[in-house]
Write a protein that holds these residues in place. Structure first.
Motif, PDB file in Angstrom:
ATOM      1  N   ILE A 122     -34.126  -2.595  -9.031  1.00 27.90           N
ATOM      2  CA  ILE A 122     -32.714  -2.366  -7.999  1.00 27.90           C
ATOM      3  C   ILE A 122     -31.607  -3.341  -8.453  1.00 27.90           C
ATOM      4  CG2 ILE A 122     -31.999  -3.780  -6.031  1.00 27.90           C
ATOM      5  CD1 ILE A 122     -35.393  -2.589  -4.928  1.00 27.90           C
ATOM      6  N   GLU A 139     -26.267   2.724  -4.180  1.00 28.69           N
ATOM      7  CA  GLU A 139     -26.266   1.681  -3.553  1.00 28.69           C
ATOM      8  C   GLU A 139     -27.830   2.512  -3.021  1.00 28.69           C
ATOM      9  OE1 GLU A 139     -23.451   2.076  -3.684  1.00 28.69           O
ATOM     10  OE2 GLU A 139     -22.421  -0.196  -4.358  1.00 28.69           O
ATOM     11  N   ASP A 140     -27.708   3.819  -2.172  1.00 25.94           N
ATOM     12  CA  ASP A 140     -28.980   4.512  -1.522  1.00 25.94           C
ATOM     13  C   ASP A 140     -29.951   4.515  -2.274  1.00 25.94           C
ATOM     14  OD1 ASP A 140     -26.843   4.349   0.450  1.00 25.94           O
ATOM     15  OD2 ASP A 140     -25.683   6.248  -0.355  1.00 25.94           O
ATOM     16  N   LEU A 147     -31.649   1.344  -2.851  1.00 25.01           N
ATOM     17  CA  LEU A 147     -32.842   1.534  -1.439  1.00 25.01           C
ATOM     18  C   LEU A 147     -33.552   2.022  -1.227  1.00 25.01           C
ATOM     19  CD1 LEU A 147     -32.374   0.203   1.667  1.00 25.01           C
ATOM     20  CD2 LEU A 147     -30.927   1.628   2.024  1.00 25.01           C
ATOM     21  N   ALA A 171     -36.332   0.296  -4.008  1.00 25.91           N
ATOM     22  CA  ALA A 171     -37.306  -0.889  -3.013  1.00 25.91           C
ATOM     23  C   ALA A 171     -37.812  -0.660  -1.667  1.00 25.91           C
ATOM     24  CB  ALA A 171     -35.341  -1.929  -2.054  1.00 25.91           C
ATOM     25  N   LEU A 172     -37.679   0.641  -0.913  1.00 26.15           N
ATOM     26  CA  LEU A 172     -38.896   0.928  -0.065  1.00 26.15           C
ATOM     27  C   LEU A 172     -40.024   1.660  -0.572  1.00 26.15           C
ATOM     28  CD1 LEU A 172     -36.698   3.084   2.431  1.00 26.15           C
ATOM     29  CD2 LEU A 172     -38.064   1.058   2.767  1.00 26.15           C
TER      30      LEU A 172
END
Length: 96
Positions: A44, A60-61, A64, A67-68
């Motif tokens: 990330i 950035e998407d 994210l 991260a999930l």
């Protein structure tokens, strides 16, 4: 400033590579779990640093989404460790 961000991304990528070595050769399952968390967090960070340094759209998407996935992978790993020890998830340690 973008050179500094890209150099920092390279350094973080190097630490992620060291974490990959720990996953492969880790002496304990806890070490492997923490190294997996390092891979997710480092990935990330690299994505966000590269996005800030180059102005890449959509990074950035992707960060994210990573991260999930890292959070779900950690939960799955801990659940599989608890199942291999014969415990129910959320049960706590056994006292002999």
């Amino acid at each position: 400033m973008s050179e500094f961000l890209l150099a920092t991304a390279g350094f973080v990528l190097l630490t992620v590579a060291v974490g990959l070595w720990r996953i492969l050769r880790g002496p304990d399952d806890v070490d492997r779990t923490l190294a997996t968390q390092l891979l997710g967090t480092g990935g990330i960070a690299v994505l966000l640093l590269v996005a800030a340094g180059t102005g890449a759209d959509g990074a950035e998407d992707v960060a994210l989404g990573l991260a999930l996935l890292a959070a779900f992978a950690s939960v799955a790993f801990v659940t599989s460790l608890a199942a291999s020890d014969g415990e129910e998830p959320g049960e706590g340690p056994r006292v002999p």
